[in-house]
Design a protein around this motif. Structure first.
Motif, PDB file in Angstrom:
ATOM      1  N   SER A  95       0.815  -1.210   0.000  1.00 51.90           N
ATOM      2  CA  SER A  95       0.000   0.000   0.000  1.00 51.90           C
ATOM      3  C   SER A  95       0.851   1.263   0.000  1.00 51.90           C
ATOM      4  CB  SER A  95      -0.928  -0.001   1.231  1.00 51.90           C
ATOM      5  OG  SER A  95      -0.149  -0.008   2.426  1.00 51.90           O
ATOM      6  N   THR A  98       2.915   4.038  -1.679  1.00 57.18           N
ATOM      7  CA  THR A  98       2.893   4.604  -3.036  1.00 57.18           C
ATOM      8  C   THR A  98       4.256   4.574  -3.711  1.00 57.18           C
ATOM      9  OG1 THR A  98       3.209   6.816  -2.080  1.00 57.18           O
ATOM     10  CG2 THR A  98       0.935   6.110  -2.506  1.00 57.18           C
ATOM     11  N   PRO A 120      -6.066  11.570  -4.867  1.00 57.53           N
ATOM     12  CA  PRO A 120      -6.623  12.411  -3.796  1.00 57.53           C
ATOM     13  C   PRO A 120      -6.744  13.875  -4.184  1.00 57.53           C
ATOM     14  CG  PRO A 120      -5.043  10.871  -2.883  1.00 57.53           C
ATOM     15  CD  PRO A 120      -4.962  10.722  -4.360  1.00 57.53           C
ATOM     16  N   PRO A 171       0.032   9.605  -1.398  1.00 60.86           N
ATOM     17  CA  PRO A 171      -0.751   9.020  -0.309  1.00 60.86           C
ATOM     18  C   PRO A 171      -2.140   9.674  -0.247  1.00 60.86           C
ATOM     19  CG  PRO A 171       1.443   9.618   0.445  1.00 60.86           C
ATOM     20  CD  PRO A 171       1.267  10.246  -0.897  1.00 60.86           C
ATOM     21  N   GLY A 172      -3.112   8.884   0.227  1.00 57.40           N
ATOM     22  CA  GLY A 172      -4.449   9.423   0.390  1.00 57.40           C
ATOM     23  C   GLY A 172      -5.524   8.494  -0.156  1.00 57.40           C
ATOM     24  N   GLU A 173      -6.737   9.042  -0.262  1.00 56.07           N
ATOM     25  CA  GLU A 173      -7.888   8.249  -0.683  1.00 56.07           C
ATOM     26  C   GLU A 173      -8.087   8.369  -2.196  1.00 56.07           C
ATOM     27  OE1 GLU A 173     -11.970   7.696   1.487  1.00 56.07           O
ATOM     28  OE2 GLU A 173     -12.200   9.356   0.074  1.00 56.07           O
ATOM     29  N   TYR A 174      -8.189   7.210  -2.853  1.00 55.85           N
ATOM     30  CA  TYR A 174      -8.401   7.146  -4.294  1.00 55.85           C
ATOM     31  C   TYR A 174      -9.851   6.712  -4.570  1.00 55.85           C
ATOM     32  CZ  TYR A 174      -3.400   7.597  -5.247  1.00 55.85           C
ATOM     33  OH  TYR A 174      -2.112   8.064  -5.334  1.00 55.85           O
ATOM     34  N   THR A 205     -13.829   3.447  -3.028  1.00 51.63           N
ATOM     35  CA  THR A 205     -12.601   4.168  -2.664  1.00 51.63           C
ATOM     36  C   THR A 205     -11.648   3.219  -1.953  1.00 51.63           C
ATOM     37  OG1 THR A 205     -13.532   4.892  -0.553  1.00 51.63           O
ATOM     38  CG2 THR A 205     -13.829   6.371  -2.459  1.00 51.63           C
ATOM     39  N   GLU A 222      -7.438   3.306   0.051  1.00 51.64           N
ATOM     40  CA  GLU A 222      -6.380   4.134   0.632  1.00 51.64           C
ATOM     41  C   GLU A 222      -5.009   3.630   0.201  1.00 51.64           C
ATOM     42  OE1 GLU A 222      -6.259   6.786   2.770  1.00 51.64           O
ATOM     43  OE2 GLU A 222      -8.419   7.049   3.043  1.00 51.64           O
ATOM     44  N   LYS A 242      -0.792   4.623   1.090  1.00 51.59           N
ATOM     45  CA  LYS A 242       0.068   5.342   2.053  1.00 51.59           C
ATOM     46  C   LYS A 242       1.257   5.971   1.371  1.00 51.59           C
ATOM     47  CE  LYS A 242      -1.162   2.152   5.796  1.00 51.59           C
ATOM     48  NZ  LYS A 242      -0.670   1.183   6.772  1.00 51.59           N
TER      49      LYS A 242
END
Length: 296
Positions: free
Chosen positions: A190, A192, A224, A274-277, A292, A294, A296
């Motif tokens: 997870s 990136t 994100p 990083p973040g919510e896709y 969605t 996540e 990191k």
């Protein structure tokens, strides 16, 4: 004395002649007076006959004036007859009441014209009845046509409703949607900075009403920051009448049964953050899934 006797004898025939003449004059005068009275009565009767004939012609003219038809041809013929009657009325006014032969001619002509008028009345009545029947038939036709139109509209509404239901029923649906980051060795991660590919997997539900065959499935991956991940600006597909970009696609043969599908997006170095896709899945021109994940 003898002379006077002779004179009286000579004058007697004269007195007799005068007496006879006087009687004749009285008879002639009586006959003249009688004939004059009779002639006056005849003239008065003929004048009355002429006036009656004139009134009858005027009544005939009024009869023509009261006629009206929906046929232009018939109206033209009626107008000619009206003018003929008016012309005869003017002629009758100019002749002498004592012209018995002319009066008889006009009386005979009146009978003919009345027959003509009667025939026109019959024609107009027949035409009016026909028009009424046609109006009635037209009204019935309009009512039937309106009923057919209403029935057709109802059928169209039902058809549209059924088509909408079929369209809704034929839309593909997805479940078991997931995303996984894969490193260069194909292992899950997870982070990136280690992700080489993003694997998007989902299950297309069973749908026997949906079109079958080879189908392209598209995914759009949104970072994100709202940017869409792309391999090329030319990677386009049609959605709701507009061409939009996709991140990755895969063609799958779909036969209406439940089908598992995975689509991979090759990520460039430094492209991910990083973040919510957000992931959107498309097929058959519609959005069939969104979820969605996540990183990191």
């Amino acid at each position: 004395m003898q002379t006077e006797k002779n004179n009286n004898k000579n004058q007697r025939p004269i007195y007799i002649a005068l007496g006879v003449a006087a009687v004749l004059l009285v008879v002639i005068a009586a006959l003249y007076i009688t004939q004059s009275v009779e002639m006056k009565e005849v003239v008065e009767e003929m004048t009355i006959e002429k006036n009656i004939l004139t009134e009858e012609y005027q009544d005939l003219a009024m009869g023509y004036d009261s006629l009206e038809s929906t046929s232009d041809t018939l109206n033209t013929m009626l107008e000619k007859e009206r003018q003929k009657v008016e012309h005869l009325i003017e002629e009758i006014k100019t002749i002498k009441a004592t012209n018995a032969s002319k009066i008889r001619e006009y009386r005979k002509e009146l009978g003919t014209l009345r027959g003509v008028l009667k025939s026109y009345v019959a024609q107009i009545d027949s035409l009016n009845r026909l028009n009424e029947e046609l109006k009635k038939e037209n009204k019935e036709y309009q009512q039937r046509y309106s009923q057919i139109q209403n029935s057709y509209k109802e059928l169209e509404d039902v058809k549209t409703e059924l088509e909408d239901k079929v369209e809704i029923a034929s839309r593909l649906e997805t479940t078991n949607m997931s995303a996984d980051g894969l490193n260069a060795r194909g292992r899950s991660t997870s982070r990136t900075n280690r992700i080489d590919k993003i694997e998007i997997c989902f299950t297309v539900k069973k749908n026997l009403t949906a079109p079958v065959g080879i189908k392209p499935f598209y995914i759009r991956l949104e970072r994100p920051d709202g940017q869409i991940l792309l391999r090329s600006r030319e990677d386009l597909f049609e959605y709701e009448g507009t061409e939009i970009n996709y991140s990755a696609m895969r063609e799958i043969e779909y036969g209406g049964e439940e089908t598992d599908i995975c689509i991979f997006y090759d990520a460039d170095m430094g492209e991910l953050m990083p973040g919510e896709y957000t992931t959107d899945i498309f097929a058959d021109g519609g959005n069939i899934g969104r979820f969605t994940f996540e990183l990191k």
